[in-house]
Each structure stands twice: as C-alpha cells, then as structure tokens.
Scaffold this active site. Sequence first.
Site, short mmCIF file in Angstrom:
data_model
loop_
_atom_site.label_atom_id
_atom_site.label_comp_id
_atom_site.label_asym_id
_atom_site.label_seq_id
_atom_site.Cartn_x
_atom_site.Cartn_y
_atom_site.Cartn_z
N HIS A 155 0.85 -1.22 0.00
CA HIS A 155 0.00 0.00 0.00
C HIS A 155 0.87 1.25 0.00
O HIS A 155 0.45 2.31 0.47
CB HIS A 155 -0.94 0.04 1.21
N SER A 276 15.05 21.30 -16.24
CA SER A 276 13.88 22.12 -16.54
C SER A 276 14.33 23.38 -17.27
O SER A 276 15.40 23.93 -16.99
CB SER A 276 13.17 22.49 -15.24
N LYS A 282 15.89 21.66 -11.06
CA LYS A 282 15.20 20.40 -11.35
C LYS A 282 16.08 19.35 -12.00
O LYS A 282 16.95 19.65 -12.80
CB LYS A 282 14.01 20.65 -12.29
N GLU A 289 9.83 8.05 -16.71
CA GLU A 289 8.47 8.55 -17.01
C GLU A 289 8.01 8.09 -18.39
O GLU A 289 6.85 7.73 -18.59
CB GLU A 289 8.43 10.07 -16.93
#
Length: 451
Positions: A155, A276, A282, A289
């Site tokens: 979980h 970024s 970043k 992804e």
Amino acid sequence: MPTLWSGRFDGERDDSLRLLGDSLRFDRRLYAEDIATSRAHARMLASVNLISDDELADLLVALDQVEHEIVDGSFAFAPSDEDIHTAVERRVSDLTPAGAKLHTGRSRNDQSVTGLRLFTRASIDNVSELVRALQTTLVDKADSMGTTAMPAYTHLQRAQPVSLAHHLLAYAWSLQRDIERLADTRHRVNVSPLGAGAIAGSTLPLDVAATTNDLGFEKTFDNSIDAVGDRDFVAEVLFDLALLGVHLGRLAEDIILWCTSEFGYMKLDDGFATGSSMMPQKKNPDTAELARGKTGRLIGNLTALLTTLKGLPSGYSKDLQEDKEPLFDSVDTITQIIPALAGAMETATFDIVRMEQAASDPLLGATDLAEWLVASGIPFREAHAIVGDLVKRSLAGEDSFESLLAASPSFGPAALERLKSGASRPSGHGAGSPEDTERQIDRLRTLLDER
Ligand code: ARG
C-alpha cells in the site's frame, strides 16, 4: 495504371481509395521478409516443375537486384505499388519475363501473412535479447548491493525490511516470465501459411513442406481458411509486449518514487535525466516517465488489433491489413524503452545510508516479533494483538517502541536483537535472506546462460 486485377475491371481506382487502401507506406518495412518468401516460393515452384530451372535462376537474380535497390535506395516505387508485395513483383517482372510466373499458386493473402510471421519471429528474438540484457543489469546490480537494507512497501506504506538486492531481483523475475511468454508465443508464430493461397489453397501441385522448411518454420498450416485469416500470433505478441511494458512501467514508477526528495533512495546519472527550462534546480527522471507513459500505447495497440479482429468473418478481409502498424509500433516502442531503462538502472546510484535508515524503523520488525511469539506457542492472532498494542502505545507517545518491547512481559530485552537483524534476518524460501538472495542470483544467471 494497370492493377493486379485489371483484367476484370474497366475503371480505375479512385484516388481516395488509393490513399485509404495502399499499405506501402508502412509495409515496405517488410521488403526483406517479402523477398525471402518469394525466393522460397520460386525454389518450390521449380522443384515441382511449375517453372524451369532457368526461370528460377532469373527470378533469384531479379529478387537479389530488387533487394539491393531497396537497400541502397535506388528502388523506384511506382504510384501503382499498392503494397510491398505489388512493388517487388512489378520490379521483378520488369527485370525478367519469368516475373509473370512468380505469383503462381499464391495470393497476397498467404504471402503477406508469411512475411509478417517472419518479421514477428525476428522481433521476438530481438526483444528477448534486450530483455535479457536488462535482466543481466538488474542481477549484476543486485549482486553488487550485498545486504543493503530498505523497507519493502505494501500500500506504499513501510511494511518489512528487505535487501535492496531482493527488491531488484523481483523485477528480474517478472522479466523472466516475459521471456518465457515470448518463447511460448514464438511456437505459434513460427507456422507457415504459405500455400494457403487466397483461401482454398491451389489446384497446382505445390510442395508446402518445402517452403515451410526453406523459411525455417516449425510447422505448416493445417487449414487454408484459418491460415489466411489468423492473426492470433499478432495479438499474442502485442499482449506479451503490453505486459512487458506494464512490468517496465512498474519498475519505472519505483525509480520515479525513489528519485524524489521525499524518498531520496536513488539518483539517476545525468545521461538518463533531464533538467527544466525554467526551474534551475530540477532533475527529472524522463527515462522512467517515458517507460511508464509509453506503456499506454502498447496496451492501445493490443486493444486496436483485438477490436479490428472482433466480428470479422472467416478468411481474409482487408481489415487485416490493420495488423501491421500496431505491431510495428509496439516492437519499436519496446525497443526504445528497454535500452534506456537498462542504462538508467546500470548507472544509477543508491543512497545506502538513507535506505538503511528507513529500514531501521523498528516498527518494520513488528511482523517478525509476532512470529517470534508464535515460535514459543502463542497463537498468531494473539501475538498480532500483543505487538499491535505495543505499536499503539509507542505511537501514542507513551515510550519508544524499543523501550516498550524491552519492558513487555511477552518479550524482554532479548527481543531487541530480533529487530536489529534487518535485511539479513533469516527468512523462508524466496524471501530474500542472504542465502536466498544468492540462490536467486545463481538461478537467474543459469536461466540467462541457457537461452
Ligand atoms: N497489403 C495487404 C495486407 O497487408 C496484402 C493482402 C491484400 N490482399 C488482397 N486480397 N487485397 O493485408
């Protein structure tokens, strides 16, 4: 423009149908498979005396030339070339009068699906090789991580301490099933439909076993209607690749989580991350992804094909031309994902201190403590309640879990040792004790050597 069927037609195909129907744009990719199919078919025609040895020789020379022209880019595709089969046959016929005999006893229905089976077989082999390389990366990484501990999550809540190696090997095992699934699918891909003709074979004395052997297929079709209408093999491979993508997407999701400041377990090498354009601080895990995101199209391709197949009548319908683009896209997509993900894993570094720190949360030992009581004869439900009470009291701020444990009449100070063993704790089959991890690594290395 003459078509392959102009004998029966007076009018020309409308441009809109040409645009809709022509598949050359994507099936030219199958030129090598189509030419291999034609070579095998021509050799068979000669062996049963449907063409002469001289005609065979001319056809083979012409097919070689067509292949060279396509490879070096000098092949001139004509507007009338509907698909790769039409284009190759047209050019062969330019080169030799024997070209007019190449289509003896065959249809594009059996010809096109033969080429697609050859392509699918080779794709399975290529993808399997890539999956093996990723497995090797994961096993090597696990091997080098020793007993570094981390929390295992259920979980997405800290559950029990495990070794990082055990966690990495979990991915390798899911990939092992993908390899086995692809190998199993390969048997059903590796069946020759050549000789099934348009739908009912041919009256000519074709030797179907000869083309089956020539093209390295394991067996020959059993039923001509089934042979030209069957795309189960494409659906199966699309499923195999979709599930493989799902596995890669789950690995990717763990990478993404582990790379957050909140987890802070993992750092990707700069080569596998991006920055970024606006936020200078970043570092984004794009590799992971995209592995996660592209799984959507793998599932979409499977859905597209199944939807195309649903409700089709038996035999060939032009709908089946829609088999190729989803397959090509899934093969290409997975072929892009795996090396990037393997590279990301190979070059990633782990923050061992942070992982060990998270794993040393004493509450992660709660289950083991309950089992410790079971060993002294206490029923598990009772043991669960005893440990649960200690957890509740420590969370309420009464004292630390360790102090409550040491003071508990059910446990005492000796129980603290049980907490310390962390990822090296003794555990059952497949549960990641140091010996078990070694066994898993040995087993996976053996499987990787087998091929
Ligand atoms: N390009 C077609 C395909 O990929 C070849 C088969 C065409 N057959 C036909 N009867 N028109 O399916």
